[in-house]
Design a protein around this motif. Sequence first.
Motif, PDB file in Angstrom:
ATOM      1  N   ASN A  35     -24.256  13.148 -53.068  1.00 32.47           N
ATOM      2  CA  ASN A  35     -23.397  12.167 -53.725  1.00 32.47           C
ATOM      3  C   ASN A  35     -24.210  10.980 -54.217  1.00 32.47           C
ATOM      4  O   ASN A  35     -24.221   9.916 -53.627  1.00 32.47           O
ATOM      5  CB  ASN A  35     -22.296  11.698 -52.769  1.00 32.47           C
ATOM      6  CG  ASN A  35     -21.342  12.813 -52.400  1.00 32.47           C
ATOM      7  OD1 ASN A  35     -21.073  13.679 -53.222  1.00 32.47           O
ATOM      8  ND2 ASN A  35     -20.844  12.809 -51.183  1.00 32.47           N
ATOM      9  N   GLY A  36     -24.941  11.176 -55.273  1.00 36.76           N
ATOM     10  CA  GLY A  36     -25.700  10.086 -55.872  1.00 36.76           C
ATOM     11  C   GLY A  36     -27.121   9.970 -55.398  1.00 36.76           C
ATOM     12  O   GLY A  36     -27.834   9.085 -55.846  1.00 36.76           O
ATOM     13  N   GLY A  37     -27.595  10.835 -54.496  1.00 35.48           N
ATOM     14  CA  GLY A  37     -28.971  10.781 -54.029  1.00 35.48           C
ATOM     15  C   GLY A  37     -29.875  11.693 -54.835  1.00 35.48           C
ATOM     16  O   GLY A  37     -29.541  12.130 -55.944  1.00 35.48           O
ATOM     17  N   VAL A  38     -31.062  12.011 -54.260  1.00 33.63           N
ATOM     18  CA  VAL A  38     -32.010  12.859 -54.976  1.00 33.63           C
ATOM     19  C   VAL A  38     -31.486  14.273 -55.142  1.00 33.63           C
ATOM     20  O   VAL A  38     -31.983  15.038 -55.978  1.00 33.63           O
ATOM     21  CB  VAL A  38     -33.365  12.887 -54.233  1.00 33.63           C
ATOM     22  CG1 VAL A  38     -34.017  11.530 -54.258  1.00 33.63           C
ATOM     23  CG2 VAL A  38     -33.191  13.381 -52.801  1.00 33.63           C
ATOM     24  N   ASN A  39     -30.502  14.671 -54.324  1.00 34.97           N
ATOM     25  CA  ASN A  39     -29.934  16.001 -54.435  1.00 34.97           C
ATOM     26  C   ASN A  39     -28.799  16.074 -55.450  1.00 34.97           C
ATOM     27  O   ASN A  39     -28.242  17.141 -55.675  1.00 34.97           O
ATOM     28  CB  ASN A  39     -29.421  16.469 -53.070  1.00 34.97           C
ATOM     29  CG  ASN A  39     -30.532  16.576 -52.056  1.00 34.97           C
ATOM     30  OD1 ASN A  39     -31.609  17.057 -52.372  1.00 34.97           O
ATOM     31  ND2 ASN A  39     -30.301  16.095 -50.843  1.00 34.97           N
ATOM     32  N   ASP A  40     -28.426  14.968 -56.024  1.00 37.60           N
ATOM     33  CA  ASP A  40     -27.387  14.929 -57.046  1.00 37.60           C
ATOM     34  C   ASP A  40     -28.073  14.818 -58.402  1.00 37.60           C
ATOM     35  O   ASP A  40     -28.800  13.863 -58.668  1.00 37.60           O
ATOM     36  CB  ASP A  40     -26.459  13.734 -56.826  1.00 37.60           C
ATOM     37  CG  ASP A  40     -25.200  13.837 -57.665  1.00 37.60           C
ATOM     38  OD1 ASP A  40     -25.255  14.517 -58.709  1.00 37.60           O
ATOM     39  OD2 ASP A  40     -24.180  13.254 -57.285  1.00 37.60           O
ATOM     40  N   HIS A  41     -27.839  15.785 -59.263  1.00 38.80           N
ATOM     41  CA  HIS A  41     -28.595  15.883 -60.505  1.00 38.80           C
ATOM     42  C   HIS A  41     -27.833  15.374 -61.721  1.00 38.80           C
ATOM     43  O   HIS A  41     -28.352  15.457 -62.837  1.00 38.80           O
ATOM     44  CB  HIS A  41     -29.015  17.338 -60.749  1.00 38.80           C
ATOM     45  CG  HIS A  41     -29.748  17.925 -59.593  1.00 38.80           C
ATOM     46  ND1 HIS A  41     -29.663  19.255 -59.240  1.00 38.80           N
ATOM     47  CD2 HIS A  41     -30.566  17.355 -58.668  1.00 38.80           C
ATOM     48  CE1 HIS A  41     -30.401  19.479 -58.167  1.00 38.80           C
ATOM     49  NE2 HIS A  41     -30.958  18.342 -57.810  1.00 38.80           N
ATOM     50  N   ARG A  54     -20.497   5.843 -57.732  1.00 41.70           N
ATOM     51  CA  ARG A  54     -20.219   7.256 -57.462  1.00 41.70           C
ATOM     52  C   ARG A  54     -19.072   7.344 -56.479  1.00 41.70           C
ATOM     53  O   ARG A  54     -18.903   6.489 -55.613  1.00 41.70           O
ATOM     54  CB  ARG A  54     -21.447   7.951 -56.870  1.00 41.70           C
ATOM     55  CG  ARG A  54     -22.527   8.233 -57.872  1.00 41.70           C
ATOM     56  CD  ARG A  54     -22.029   9.116 -59.014  1.00 41.70           C
ATOM     57  NE  ARG A  54     -21.530  10.384 -58.566  1.00 41.70           N
ATOM     58  CZ  ARG A  54     -22.207  11.528 -58.618  1.00 41.70           C
ATOM     59  NH1 ARG A  54     -23.425  11.523 -59.116  1.00 41.70           N
ATOM     60  NH2 ARG A  54     -21.684  12.648 -58.210  1.00 41.70           N
ATOM     61  N   THR A  55     -18.287   8.405 -56.569  1.00 36.07           N
ATOM     62  CA  THR A  55     -17.212   8.605 -55.614  1.00 36.07           C
ATOM     63  C   THR A  55     -17.776   9.057 -54.281  1.00 36.07           C
ATOM     64  O   THR A  55     -18.858   9.658 -54.207  1.00 36.07           O
ATOM     65  CB  THR A  55     -16.208   9.642 -56.129  1.00 36.07           C
ATOM     66  OG1 THR A  55     -15.169   9.817 -55.172  1.00 36.07           O
ATOM     67  CG2 THR A  55     -16.886  10.978 -56.382  1.00 36.07           C
ATOM     68  N   VAL A  62     -13.823   3.374 -59.932  1.00 28.75           N
ATOM     69  CA  VAL A  62     -13.977   1.921 -59.880  1.00 28.75           C
ATOM     70  C   VAL A  62     -12.952   1.320 -58.934  1.00 28.75           C
ATOM     71  O   VAL A  62     -13.277   0.421 -58.130  1.00 28.75           O
ATOM     72  CB  VAL A  62     -13.829   1.318 -61.294  1.00 28.75           C
ATOM     73  CG1 VAL A  62     -13.877  -0.209 -61.231  1.00 28.75           C
ATOM     74  CG2 VAL A  62     -14.932   1.840 -62.208  1.00 28.75           C
ATOM     75  N   GLN A  63     -11.729   1.811 -58.998  1.00 28.99           N
ATOM     76  CA  GLN A  63     -10.689   1.295 -58.114  1.00 28.99           C
ATOM     77  C   GLN A  63     -11.024   1.578 -56.656  1.00 28.99           C
ATOM     78  O   GLN A  63     -10.784   0.737 -55.774  1.00 28.99           O
ATOM     79  CB  GLN A  63      -9.338   1.935 -58.473  1.00 28.99           C
ATOM     80  CG  GLN A  63      -8.162   1.434 -57.663  1.00 28.99           C
ATOM     81  CD  GLN A  63      -7.888  -0.044 -57.890  1.00 28.99           C
ATOM     82  OE1 GLN A  63      -8.301  -0.609 -58.898  1.00 28.99           O
ATOM     83  NE2 GLN A  63      -7.216  -0.682 -56.937  1.00 28.99           N
ATOM     84  N   GLU A  64     -11.625   2.734 -56.401  1.00 33.53           N
ATOM     85  CA  GLU A  64     -12.055   3.068 -55.041  1.00 33.53           C
ATOM     86  C   GLU A  64     -13.119   2.098 -54.557  1.00 33.53           C
ATOM     87  O   GLU A  64     -13.098   1.658 -53.398  1.00 33.53           O
ATOM     88  CB  GLU A  64     -12.581   4.501 -54.997  1.00 33.53           C
ATOM     89  CG  GLU A  64     -13.078   4.942 -53.625  1.00 33.53           C
ATOM     90  CD  GLU A  64     -13.720   6.309 -53.655  1.00 33.53           C
ATOM     91  OE1 GLU A  64     -14.223   6.735 -52.605  1.00 33.53           O
ATOM     92  OE2 GLU A  64     -13.737   6.939 -54.729  1.00 33.53           O
ATOM     93  N   ALA A  65     -14.063   1.738 -55.451  1.00 30.77           N
ATOM     94  CA  ALA A  65     -15.116   0.793 -55.073  1.00 30.77           C
ATOM     95  C   ALA A  65     -14.547  -0.609 -54.848  1.00 30.77           C
ATOM     96  O   ALA A  65     -15.031  -1.349 -53.989  1.00 30.77           O
ATOM     97  CB  ALA A  65     -16.193   0.754 -56.154  1.00 30.77           C
ATOM     98  N   VAL A  66     -13.518  -0.982 -55.603  1.00 28.40           N
ATOM     99  CA  VAL A  66     -12.928  -2.310 -55.462  1.00 28.40           C
ATOM    100  C   VAL A  66     -12.155  -2.445 -54.151  1.00 28.40           C
ATOM    101  O   VAL A  66     -12.187  -3.499 -53.494  1.00 28.40           O
ATOM    102  CB  VAL A  66     -12.031  -2.618 -56.680  1.00 28.40           C
ATOM    103  CG1 VAL A  66     -11.232  -3.910 -56.454  1.00 28.40           C
ATOM    104  CG2 VAL A  66     -12.869  -2.731 -57.946  1.00 28.40           C
ATOM    105  N   THR A  67     -11.472  -1.383 -53.728  1.00 28.67           N
ATOM    106  CA  THR A  67     -10.591  -1.461 -52.553  1.00 28.67           C
ATOM    107  C   THR A  67     -11.190  -0.849 -51.301  1.00 28.67           C
ATOM    108  O   THR A  67     -10.617  -1.005 -50.217  1.00 28.67           O
ATOM    109  CB  THR A  67      -9.269  -0.750 -52.870  1.00 28.67           C
ATOM    110  OG1 THR A  67      -9.533   0.633 -53.207  1.00 28.67           O
ATOM    111  CG2 THR A  67      -8.560  -1.427 -54.029  1.00 28.67           C
TER     112      THR A  67
END
Length: 1002
Positions: free
Chosen positions: A550-556, A602-603, A642-647
């Motif tokens: 999820n957004g790391g080196v394994n996420d392409h 990222r989700t 974005v809403q997930e990151a905000v809340t």
Amino acid sequence: AGGGEDESLVLLDTKTGQPISSSPSSKEEKPFIVLSAKSLLAKAKISKKKYDTARIVDVMYVKGDTTTKRHPGHLAVLVAWSSLNEEIAAPKNTQVIKSVSSFSSMAWIDVKLKEVIQTSEPPEASAPKSEDYDDWSTTLIKSVSYSYEVVKGSPFSVDGVGSTPLLLSSLRKVVGGGKNDNKNSLSVMAIAATSSQLLLVTNINTFIGNSGGSGRSYEIDTLHPHLRLIDTISVPQMNDDNTVATLTISGVDDRYPTSSRIESLFEVTVDGSDGGGEPFRRVYGSEKKGDEEIMHSAVVLCPTFESSGLVVAAVQDGSDVFAMPYAVNEGQTTCSSMAVDGDSSIVPSTRGGSSSTGSNDRAHLLECFPHTMTVAFTTTCGMTSAIRFETSSSGSMKATKLWTSEEALGSISSAVFLDETHAMAMVAPSDSQEAAINADYEEEKALRDLQFSSRIQMQLNSLREGIFGGGLLSSLKSIAIMSDEKKAERDIAFGFAKVAVLLSENMHRVVALDTMKRNVIWSMNLHAGASWHKIVHGGQFVSLNDPHGNGGVNDHEMLAISYVEGASSSVEWKCFDGLGGKIFSGDSSPVKTSISQIVPLRTSSHQPHLHDSSGCRQVALLVHSDNTVSVIPNTARSRAIVQEAVTARNNGLFVHSIDKHTGEFRSQIVSMKAASDSYDLVTVGLTVFDPSQEKIINVSYPRRGEVMQSPSTVLGDESLLLKYLNPHLVVVVTQATPSFFSEMKPDADEESTNGFYNSLSTGASTQQMRKPLGAAKPGEGPPNVANTAAPSLFVSLVDSVSGQILHRVSHSHVDSANELLETTNVPIVVSENWVVYTFFNQRTRRTDVGVLTLHEGMIDKNGITAFSAPEQELTFSSLESAKPIVLSRTFGLPKAVSALGVTSTKAGISSKQFMFATGNDQVISLDRRFLDPRRPNGDLKESEKVEGLMKYAPMLPIIPFLTPSHVHEVSSVKSIASASAHVESQSLVLAFGGADIFFSRV
């Protein structure tokens, strides 16, 4: 130089490729000899008129007499100038302004070179030797440098076309000499200012003082019936006797509604006469001699190949470009295509859609022999390829690609590492949705194989196979003699196999580099007219080693954003796979104001590889200069992320913006508007770096997703030193403005009235100069003593949530305000609770390395027991937590530093190494213990020895066996990135930014 208004000539050493050093007594601005066209004209006193533009047309070398004098000889430099810019003929509905000159505005400049030798004799005998010094038998040479003298200049005197206006940029040397073996003459060609004539001047004498020649003009319709305007001329090569040259004329055919560009091949023959014969002979593409002439973007001729000659041209087939050979038929007037065996591709298939980048530009003849021909093809912002052509036993033409070079690799601005451990199965755009679901299943299966239980099971299976499936001896043998396939398996198992996704903003390209195989996997074009480009990957609080991808080196999955500025500015984005280069989606969105920050999001939950034409799993939140935000891509799923990151967090989502012009550092929180899908920005904190007093020169952030082994440091007496770990830390480097520095600088005769500078002064007297408020030298407390040097460089630690300055240090790195006019390079790296930065100190003439370590406090060795524990805050708040306790120290380094980096490992247990890119083109490493600000000045105590501290030394050592670049020169490094492997003992380091890219395991 000078934005195209001047050209310079730099002398290089043929053995080292480095510029030849200038003599210290020559008063050159640079440490090597630079001969600019304008300076040569000024020193030769050629023209009293003002010349806005000047260029160097040709250079000839006349060797000196080294048997009696120590000087290498003379340079005859052919210089042309122009004082007029005017509109010239151009294709329909276009306007072109170029510098207009003439042959009468040209001159030979005689430049005499002098060799200055410094010897290693005693001081009284080590003065520079003159050119007449001959006794070198017992002299030890310490250094060799050069100076030059402009002897005189001779203006041109050309008959026929001397005053005809011509385009200054089109001047080309054609051939030298002639049938009479006149080695002291040459011919020059240019395009007339009307763009409809070629001007040719022959028999130009290269002896200074006799620069005459005869000229003639040629109408374009006599050379080619369909050319209306001449765009460029190119002279790829000459034959052995310098009488015949290959000429390509590019021009515009405007017979049709849409003008097209065509290029034709000619042979130019200069026989040394007065120009009575026709020098141009056109080479056709077939016996018909019609419109089938070779019309490609790059063409070159080898006249001696198989006695009749061979033409090689670039042929485009869809998105690919190939080199096609053509055999020259009898009479050397036509040529026909030949079959090719081997790889003759010039520009490989490039993703990203239509772009001005990647198109073939020119062909350059490297070798021309009776049976072989080598051609280098250059492309605009793309690949450079060298291909050798030779006849095979079957009669066909054999093509061998000698080497290729991706030009974008010479100007990399940023890099992102991806892991090859589980490459996603590529799905063609035409495949069904079921295939996409299968691809997602394959990645999910690979992710499960990376889990701890799965890895243990695989290791047990490997152990069982090693013992019962061939024995331990067979396993040891396979390790000792490892095939390429086994090495690839090892690299994947140990996490060495990485793909570096590299962005070149100058070339408008994204390039994927396989770090183990050292080859380019794919490349992608970006918008060629964009002001800037950025690659977005991961999220704000995503671990780079996240096994779920999820957004790391394994996420392409990545996002490329291009900002196109104009009357109607827009943001163009592309969502793509970093390993294979497949473009999932892309679009363009209009924007009203500029962008001040890009926030990657990222989700937290895994999303399948299903994309529509406007969606992407990677999301970017754009903060605009008018305090508004937008989402890229602007889809329902992106807004949900974005809403997930905000809340998701109790305090919300914080962003910040930095305006270098106004000096404002503004911290803001993102909030959702009521009954709307849009967002508001509410200012939380504001810090202003007054632009009249200091200007921002660099900003640095902590390494996102860095793995930390422990939040504290165990000291030698078993007490704990707690680390101050703030993910919102921002390091801002500012430099005093020249005017403000002049006000702060101590004056022995006058009292300073600067309140900012004397704000911490005690008592009524203001004669003692003080440092700025809140600033202190590394290792010192508040400035309460006299300071004789005014501070000029400031390093501020700012919290991006609260906007507060947590700590501020200053350095006195210049003696005068004039030195502040030059941009100071201050590389910074932030790792855990360490801040390391370097700068060149003009006062001490060395590189200073500043180190700051941030701490919360200490816990005594008896402070934590089974029955008691100190009171500690379980959560960190940028708004409420105390400021850090800062330990600081400054060290010296005997080399200039252009970039800084730090190693990273899987679990953060191994001792970190700080990487330095030095001015002598090396990448060196130093253990973190060398930079520890707690290194004691006196003798080490027993507890300090147990901890591993070293006694303080002002200079940092450069240890040869801690130089990862070894004997390799890595030129002009601007950034150093690192990634962790699957083994704790290894870190992968990539240095880039200049002409070279360096990758190594450390």
